[in-house]
Motif scaffolding. Structure first.
Motif, PDB file in Angstrom:
ATOM      1  N   GLN A 141       0.817  -1.204   0.000  1.00 55.14           N
ATOM      2  CA  GLN A 141       0.000   0.000   0.000  1.00 55.14           C
ATOM      3  C   GLN A 141       0.856   1.262   0.000  1.00 55.14           C
ATOM      4  OE1 GLN A 141      -2.963  -0.708  -0.650  1.00 55.14           O
ATOM      5  NE2 GLN A 141      -2.913  -2.868  -0.073  1.00 55.14           N
ATOM      6  N   ARG A 142       1.654   1.421   1.058  1.00 53.88           N
ATOM      7  CA  ARG A 142       2.486   2.628   1.122  1.00 53.88           C
ATOM      8  C   ARG A 142       3.543   2.480   2.207  1.00 53.88           C
ATOM      9  NH1 ARG A 142       0.406   6.836   4.723  1.00 53.88           N
ATOM     10  NH2 ARG A 142      -1.378   6.077   5.914  1.00 53.88           N
ATOM     11  N   CYS A 143       4.501   3.392   2.208  1.00 53.98           N
ATOM     12  CA  CYS A 143       5.516   3.487   3.246  1.00 53.98           C
ATOM     13  C   CYS A 143       5.388   4.841   3.934  1.00 53.98           C
ATOM     14  CB  CYS A 143       6.924   3.351   2.658  1.00 53.98           C
ATOM     15  SG  CYS A 143       7.283   1.734   1.936  1.00 53.98           S
ATOM     16  N   ASN A 179       7.268   9.342   2.020  1.00 48.00           N
ATOM     17  CA  ASN A 179       5.985   8.687   2.319  1.00 48.00           C
ATOM     18  C   ASN A 179       5.322   8.250   1.014  1.00 48.00           C
ATOM     19  OD1 ASN A 179       5.690   9.403   5.396  1.00 48.00           O
ATOM     20  ND2 ASN A 179       6.258  11.308   4.375  1.00 48.00           N
ATOM     21  N   PRO A 180       5.950   7.327   0.276  1.00 42.11           N
ATOM     22  CA  PRO A 180       5.432   6.940  -1.044  1.00 42.11           C
ATOM     23  C   PRO A 180       4.178   6.069  -0.941  1.00 42.11           C
ATOM     24  CG  PRO A 180       7.302   5.580  -0.464  1.00 42.11           C
ATOM     25  CD  PRO A 180       7.187   6.597   0.618  1.00 42.11           C
ATOM     26  N   GLU A 181       3.273   6.277  -1.879  1.00 46.86           N
ATOM     27  CA  GLU A 181       2.077   5.440  -2.004  1.00 46.86           C
ATOM     28  C   GLU A 181       2.194   4.594  -3.264  1.00 46.86           C
ATOM     29  OE1 GLU A 181      -1.634   7.372  -1.610  1.00 46.86           O
ATOM     30  OE2 GLU A 181      -1.062   8.550   0.159  1.00 46.86           O
ATOM     31  N   PHE A 182       2.035   3.277  -3.119  1.00 46.41           N
ATOM     32  CA  PHE A 182       2.169   2.354  -4.234  1.00 46.41           C
ATOM     33  C   PHE A 182       0.816   1.801  -4.693  1.00 46.41           C
ATOM     34  CE2 PHE A 182       6.079   2.200  -1.765  1.00 46.41           C
ATOM     35  CZ  PHE A 182       7.039   2.424  -2.742  1.00 46.41           C
ATOM     36  N   ASN A 183       0.045   1.269  -3.733  1.00 42.61           N
ATOM     37  CA  ASN A 183      -1.260   0.677  -4.036  1.00 42.61           C
ATOM     38  C   ASN A 183      -1.150  -0.361  -5.154  1.00 42.61           C
ATOM     39  OD1 ASN A 183      -2.701   2.316  -2.128  1.00 42.61           O
ATOM     40  ND2 ASN A 183      -2.547   4.013  -3.563  1.00 42.61           N
TER      41      ASN A 183
END
Length: 261
Positions: A141-143, A179-183
């Motif tokens: 999801q994210r870091c 604070n990267p979002e991958f999803n």
């Protein structure tokens, strides 16, 4: 500049100051900046900045998050046991305290939010779909609060043991954020019995153009680990068809089997 500090006094007012230490070294040579009353105070947090990327005659700005205060020192249960026999309940309590301190001794590198889901195989009468094997769905999801300075982040997943090394997958690279979002969701065709004996290695990397990639942090999930990684893995195995989501702490311990290209 320091921002977003939590108030430590009842009136939300405080004289904050910052101590700087140059590590490693035989002793801590410190320099105090900010604030006037530096005799006593409450510890709020700390952050470590790697200096390897600082170039001569160049000013560099770092944006970091404060980490949790380190645990207080305590007497190890093994030392006490040498001098006097301990009741079993007391020894068990001291051993758990020591075990928790060993876990906290690893440097925290941030957090990763993962979801796990095991989809069992379809019955023959359902028509089409999975036959014989199930499907493990891993969601990245994210870091959050990654401890890196110039960061272009990607997450690598590796389901081991894997003699053919076909289970390695990685997410897209998210640029210039802590604070990267991958999803993203990654899929493994596998049976329940096979999955219960596997370990999911999750590693987070900083991609540098023209240079080797930097390891930020990692975590391993399986039946062979403890704490949240074990609970998350078992919740996935026990709740077939349900997606189970949990935050995990990234540490500086690089899994022994990981080599990232």
């Amino acid at each position: 500049m320091v921002q977003g500090l939590k108030p430590m006094d009842f009136n939300s007012l405080a004289d904050h100051y910052v101590k700087l230490h140059l590590l490693p070294g035989a002793c801590k040579v410190s320099h105090v900046i900010m604030g006037s009353n530096t005799d006593t105070g409450s510890f709020i947090g700390e952050s470590r900045v790697p200096l390897k990327r600082v170039k001569p005659d160049q000013t560099k700005h770092f944006h970091t998050c404060l980490e949790h205060p380190p645990p207080k020192e305590s007497v190890k249960p093994s030392a006490l046991f040498l001098f006097q026999p301990l009741p079993s309940l007391l020894f068990s309590s001291l051993f758990k305290q020591w075990e928790n301190e060993q876990l906290h001794s690893l440097e925290e590198r941030g957090w990763v939010l993962l979801s796990l889901q095991f989809l069992p195989p379809l019955d023959e009468g359902d028509g089409g779909g999975r036959r014989g094997e199930g499907l493990c769905v891993v969601g990245v999801q994210r870091c959050a609060h990654l401890s890196a300075m110039e960061v272009n982040v990607s997450v690598c997943l590796y389901l081991k043991p894997d003699t053919q090394k076909k289970s390695k997958h990685k997410t897209a690279v998210i640029k210039k954020t802590l604070n990267p979002e991958f999803n993203e969701e990654l899929f493994y065709e596998i049976s329940m019995s096979e999955l219960s004996n596997k370990t999911l290695e999750v590693t987070v990397w900083d991609y540098d153009l023209g240079r080797s990639n930097d390891f930020i942090g990692g975590v391993c999930l399986s039946c062979h680990y403890q704490g949240d990684p074990l609970r998350h893995w078992m919740d996935c195995l026990k709740n077939k068809g349900q997606s189970v989501e949990r935050w995990h702490i990234l540490t500086n311990e690089l899994p022994r089997s990981v080599s990232h290209e």
